[in-house]
Design a protein around this motif. Structure first.
Motif, PDB file in Angstrom:
ATOM      1  N   TYR A 188      12.461  90.938  49.882  1.00 25.89           N
ATOM      2  CA  TYR A 188      11.720  90.501  48.701  1.00 25.89           C
ATOM      3  C   TYR A 188      10.332  91.125  48.697  1.00 25.89           C
ATOM      4  O   TYR A 188       9.618  91.078  49.702  1.00 25.89           O
TER       5      TYR A 188
ATOM      6  N   GLY B 209      19.578  89.523  45.745  1.00 28.83           N
ATOM      7  CA  GLY B 209      19.278  88.787  44.524  1.00 28.83           C
ATOM      8  C   GLY B 209      20.536  88.302  43.825  1.00 28.83           C
ATOM      9  O   GLY B 209      20.584  87.184  43.281  1.00 28.83           O
TER      10      GLY B 209
ATOM     11  N   LYS C 280      10.476  90.687  43.364  1.00 28.39           N
ATOM     12  CA  LYS C 280      11.886  91.023  43.208  1.00 28.39           C
ATOM     13  C   LYS C 280      12.611  90.989  44.546  1.00 28.39           C
ATOM     14  O   LYS C 280      12.075  91.364  45.584  1.00 28.39           O
ATOM     15  N   TYR C 281      13.884  90.541  44.470  1.00 25.68           N
ATOM     16  CA  TYR C 281      14.776  90.616  45.617  1.00 25.68           C
ATOM     17  C   TYR C 281      15.451  91.990  45.636  1.00 25.68           C
ATOM     18  O   TYR C 281      15.566  92.651  44.593  1.00 25.68           O
ATOM     19  N   THR C 282      15.908  92.411  46.811  1.00 19.96           N
ATOM     20  CA  THR C 282      16.788  93.572  46.847  1.00 19.96           C
ATOM     21  C   THR C 282      18.055  93.225  46.065  1.00 19.96           C
ATOM     22  O   THR C 282      18.412  92.056  45.911  1.00 19.96           O
TER      23      THR C 282
ATOM     24  N   ASN D   8       6.993  92.214  45.639  1.00 16.82           N
ATOM     25  CA  ASN D   8       6.506  92.399  44.268  1.00 16.82           C
ATOM     26  C   ASN D   8       7.359  91.644  43.247  1.00 16.82           C
ATOM     27  O   ASN D   8       7.680  92.146  42.160  1.00 16.82           O
TER      28      ASN D   8
END
Length: 974
Positions: free
Chosen positions: A898, A908, A902-904, A900
């Protein structure tokens, strides 16, 4: 009258001329009295004494001289009487022209040496460590010297650049940790003062090959006068280079904030499952113990308790020294050499250290990486060290070992003629039990004083073992009516008795009560062979008397005097690596496999083994009888093994053609610290996709694979140890097969190919599917045993590492709460389906809290597949316990997955998928910690350990608060 007047005029003229001549003629007396002395003594210039024709002036004095309208006014000199002196200044030279009374002339010069007023200076390094703009980094040892001696001259430790002739002085204050530098100009008229902060160097960082550990895990504490370690880190030298290959490191260590089983551990570390460790473990609040173990492309093995129950209280320091030479570690504790371990598989280790569930203080750290110095320290540490060739086996067994007498040249004598007690031990080689995936033991045994009557025969025993459920015992019977070699194999806990090869009472009867036999036990990636030789008609040379194919992986070797005889084991030799190949070749003889590889990618030994030593990627087709191995029907089998792995070392098998290819890859997974098997597909044989695990990464996985690839007219099956693990359908029928790899030495053995269509069909018809066995079986069994009498009901915590490492769960949830934590770090969903009947169902819980699934995605499984597996597991729980409250904790926003906001991608998708699953059911509650663990779109650093995956104590406080708010509220939230 006129004539008289002319004469008179001439007379007057003569008188005038005579007078003139008389006045102009030299005066001899006057000339002799005039001086020719043109001597000169210059006394000062600008008030500065002149010495040796030099005047040393300050820049200001020289400026005054250079700008003077009359330089003579600034010069004090003594010249000869009546001599004239003319003074001029040209550059930095004063010229004095002296003219004597009599006109003699001489020139004198005075060189002006101008001292600089420049006070500039630049500090470059201190003890070879670069100096930053405002800080000086001080090695720990020098810092301690500075603290002990306020008058210590530290200038020799610096490399500095100063203005010409300037003098640099330094004063330091260890209390304020400031160093004040004073630079006095050459002429002494100018002074510059500059202050620097002092900071003790922290020569640590990450393991260069694996990335293990972090510089952030360790700091210097002035309050504790030591380094403070919390996590893992790697030692570095003063230039930031790894402490690697041959090295020695010594330090003092103390533990703080510990609890039972807290540890400080040092590792001579090559890869996640290749290392030798030394560690201090907390026994309880009053005692510590000192231990060692190792990993040989395996899980941890052979924990040896070196010192037990050392009285201890927090903050007590221990003196520790570790010396690594080649593949050997010597452990020195409190000045005493405790142990040496030499591990064949090690190539290049780095010095790493970590704390587990405690804080470790380190000080007085000294390192050495000069090979000659390290070798000298190594030999010195072993001087007088008494090393044993026997000890507990890898599985901790051993009986009456004190009755084994070790003699010269490795001889081991057991006098057991009068006893029926078993005297048994594991054979050791420089501190490591003999064993591995591939090894051999050869030697001789002399048996004497055997029984001649009674109901029991004299016996000597050998053993190859994996566990208490998988082993083979070999007994040499010595008795007038029974001189035989018996084999007792036990596989999966099921034993039987065989008499193999050497028929009952066919071996020589002891002559004079003495029998000698030479033996060889060979273990090669699951294949066990036994050879005997006694010079008799039955066994004139080494003869194969027994063989067994297994899936045992890592095994060990043991030996024993079973009963009623005396025995001497001698000329014992252990074979690994190239020596193993040579020894096996000697036993087997040259092997004609009729198989080769194109383009020289693999080289073949006389014993039919193939090696790929070039670590660059390449693959090659197999050739048999001049033809490529392939077609619409073929079977290819063998053993692939990885040695000397670098990051992501691989051995691969590619099958296919005409736009449809599949590959199977044995790979070292550096992030999961273990080996794995995966498969992918491609349309061109170069660009691969559809990654899927066959065997998930785990530290206990083997470094080799006994593989079989079957092509049945476009149906590709991949077998491990004879069982089908994976199948592709509707692939290219007329296929080729290639083998290769990268970033590792690849070894292939027992390569076999079959291309006859009917034989392939018959083989395929007999294939059996593999049934999953968790690599965590040992831990599962131990937890099941621990809780076999557990009270039913309460809270059950299940899942992977974040549950497992929640050590304070009982106090966090409440000391009066009935609950059980059966979490197992590293597990995936399949492991919990496997363990369900032992670690879930027996508890009949009223609440289930589960954290699971992240390891699946991190290991390469798709999010969709993982969600499907989780749904099956959770549904099974709900079906069995319809009244139980079930809580599923979503995978967390960890730094590895995780950033910025966002998840990978797959990570995610897993979270989104489980949110959807929770929204579609009314019996599972989803717990989401995301908002509590992030700040400004990124994971909060203090909540996560240096591995960027697991929670710190601070993180667990947040974890606990959120979980409590759900499970004790009694309402469903999604």
């Amino acid at each position: 009258m006129k004539r008289i007047r002319i004469v008179y005029s001439l007379l007057i003229a003569l008188l005038i001329l005579s007078a003139f001549i008389g006045c102009s003629a030299p005066d001899k007396r006057s000339t002799a009295e005039k001086s020719g002395d043109c001597s000169l003594t210059v006394e000062t210039v600008c008030g500065v004494a002149v010495k040796d024709s030099q005047a040393v002036l300050t820049s200001e004095q020289f400026s005054e001289l250079a700008n003077a309208a009359d330089v003579s006014a600034l010069c004090v000199y003594t010249a000869a009487e009546k001599a004239d002196v003319v003074i001029s200044l040209d550059a930095e030279e004063l010229t004095f022209i002296v003219t004597a009374e009599n006109g003699t002339e001489n020139t004198y010069t005075v060189t002006i040496v101008v001292l600089s007023g420049d006070t500039s200076f630049t500090l470059r390094t201190f003890a070879d460590i670069p100096v930053s703009s405002d800080h000086i980094t001080v090695p720990e040892k020098i810092w301690r010297d500075m603290c002990a001696d306020a008058d210590l001259d530290i200038l020799p430790y610096f490399t500095a650049e100063t203005a010409d002739g300037a003098v640099l002085k330094v004063e330091f204050d260890t209390k304020t940790r400031r160093a004040k530098f004073t630079c006095v100009s050459q002429d002494g008229t100018q002074t510059a003062v500059r202050s620097y902060g002092l900071q003790v160097s922290v020569p640590f960082g990450s393991h260069t090959q694996t990335g293990y550990g972090s510089r952030n895990s360790i700091t210097w504490s002035y309050d504790h006068d030591s380094y403070v370690l919390s996590g893992a880190t790697a030692f570095k030298d003063i230039n930031g280079n790894a402490l690697a290959d041959d090295y020695a490191v010594s330090f003092r260590a103390a533990l703080s904030g510990y609890k039972t089983d807290s540890e400080m551990c040092f590792a001579a570390y090559e890869a996640g499952n290749l290392m030798i460790r030394f560690y201090i473990r907390v026994v309880d609040s009053d005692y510590i113990s000192v231990r060692t173990d190792y990993r040989d492309r395996s899980d941890y093995k052979n924990e040896i308790l070196l010192i037990n129950k050392i009285p201890y209280s927090g903050g007590m320091f221990s003196d520790i020294k570790l010396i690594v030479k080649n593949n050997s570690l010597v452990i020195v504790y409190e000045g005493e050499t405790l142990f040496r371990r030499t591990l064949f598989g090690l190539k290049r280790t780095e010095a790493c250290i970590y704390s587990n569930n405690c804080t470790v203080y380190l000080k007085n750290i000294e390192t050495e990486s000069d090979p000659e110095s390290v070798a000298a320290q190594y030999e010195n540490a072993l001087d007088g060290y008494d090393e044993s060739d026997i000890g507990k086996t890898l599985i901790g067994s051993g009986e009456n070992m004190e009755r084994m007498e070790e003699g010269p040249n490795g001889e081991i004598t057991v006098n057991n003629a009068a006893s029926g007690a078993r005297v048994m031990a594991g054979l050791y080689s420089e501190g490591v039990p003999v064993g591995g995936y591939e090894y051999a033991v050869g030697g001789k045994v002399r048996i004497t004083d055997t029984k001649t009557s009674g109901g029991s025969a004299s016996k000597v025993e050998f053993q190859i073992y994996r566990s208490f459920n998988d082993f083979v015992k070999f007994h040499l019977f010595r008795f007038p009516t029974n001189n035989s070699f018996y084999i007792y194999p036990t596989v999966n806990g099921k034993g039987s008795t065989y008499l193999y090869g050497t028929q009952n009472n066919m071996m020589p009867t002891p002559s004079g009560g003495i029998y000698e036999v030479e033996y060889a036990f060979v273990y090669d990636h699951g294949v066990l062979e036994t050879y005997l030789k006694d010079g008799s008609e039955l066994l004139p040379d080494f003869t194969l008397v027994y063989s067994l194919e297994t899936d045992w992986g890592y095994t060990g070797y043991a030996f024993a005097n079973k009963q009623y005889c005396n025995s001497v084991f001698y000329d014992t030799k252990v074979y690994y690596g190239a020596e193993f190949d040579t020894f096996a070749e000697k036993l087997h003889g040259a092997t004609d496999t009729d198989i080769s590889f194109e383009n020289g990618v693999f080289t073949e030994t006389a014993d039919g083994r193939f090696y790929k030593t070039d670590k660059r990627y390449s693959s090659a087709k197999l050739i048999s009888g001049g033809n490529e191995i392939g077609g619409e029907h073929f079977v290819l089998s063998g053993t692939a093994e990885l040695f000397d792995c670098e990051d992501w070392g691989q051995s691969e098998i590619i099958v296919g053609g005409n736009g449809r290819y599949a590959r199977y890859v044995l790979e070292y997974n550096k992030s999961q610290l273990g080996f794995q098997l995966f498969t992918e597909t491609s349309t061109d044989g170069e660009n691969w996709g559809g990654y899927r695990h066959i065997v998930s990464p785990h530290p206990g996985n083997t470094a080799y694979c006994n593989f079989t690839v079957v092509n049945e007219n476009g149906k590709y099956s991949f077998l491990i140890d004879g069982y089908v693990w994976h199948t592709y359908k509707n692939m290219t029928a007329d296929a080729v097969v290639l083998l290769g790899g990268k970033n590792s030495v690849v070894k292939l053995t027992r390569i076999f190919a079959e291309t006859d269509e009917q034989a392939v069909k018959d083989f395929a018809a007999d294939m059996k599917e593999h049934e999953y066995v968790s690599p965590y079986e040992g831990r599962i069994a131990a937890l099941a045993e621990q809780y076999k009498n557990a009270e039913k009901g309460g809270i059950l915590l299940v899942g992977s590492s974040s549950i497992d490492y929640w050590y304070t769960w009982q106090e966090d949830l409440g000391s009066d709460i009935l609950g059980y934590n059966v979490g197992i770090g590293g597990t995936k969903v399949a492991d919990w389906m496997y363990a369900y009947d032992r670690l879930v169902k027996p508890f009949a819980p009223s609440k289930i809290v589960m954290f699971l699934g992240g390891n699946n995605v991190n290991g390469g499984d798709s999010a969709a597949d993982t969600v499907g597996q989780l749904a099956k597991l959770l549904t099974r729980m709900h079906t069995d316990f319809p009244q139980a409250e079930i809580y599923y904790i979503l995978s967390m926003p960890v730094p590895n997955n995780y950033s910025n906001g966002k998840y990978t991608v797959e990570y995610g998708k897993l979270i989104d998928g489980m949110k959807q699953f929770g929204a579609q059911t009314d019996w599972v509650t989803i717990i989401d910690l995301e908002s509590e663990l992030i700040r400004n779109g990124n994971p909060i650093p203090e909540y996560f350990k240096s591995d960027n995956m697991h929670l710190t104590d601070a993180g667990y406080k947040v974890w606990t608060r959120v979980i409590r708010s759900y499970i004790f509220r009694g309402t469903k939230r999604t």
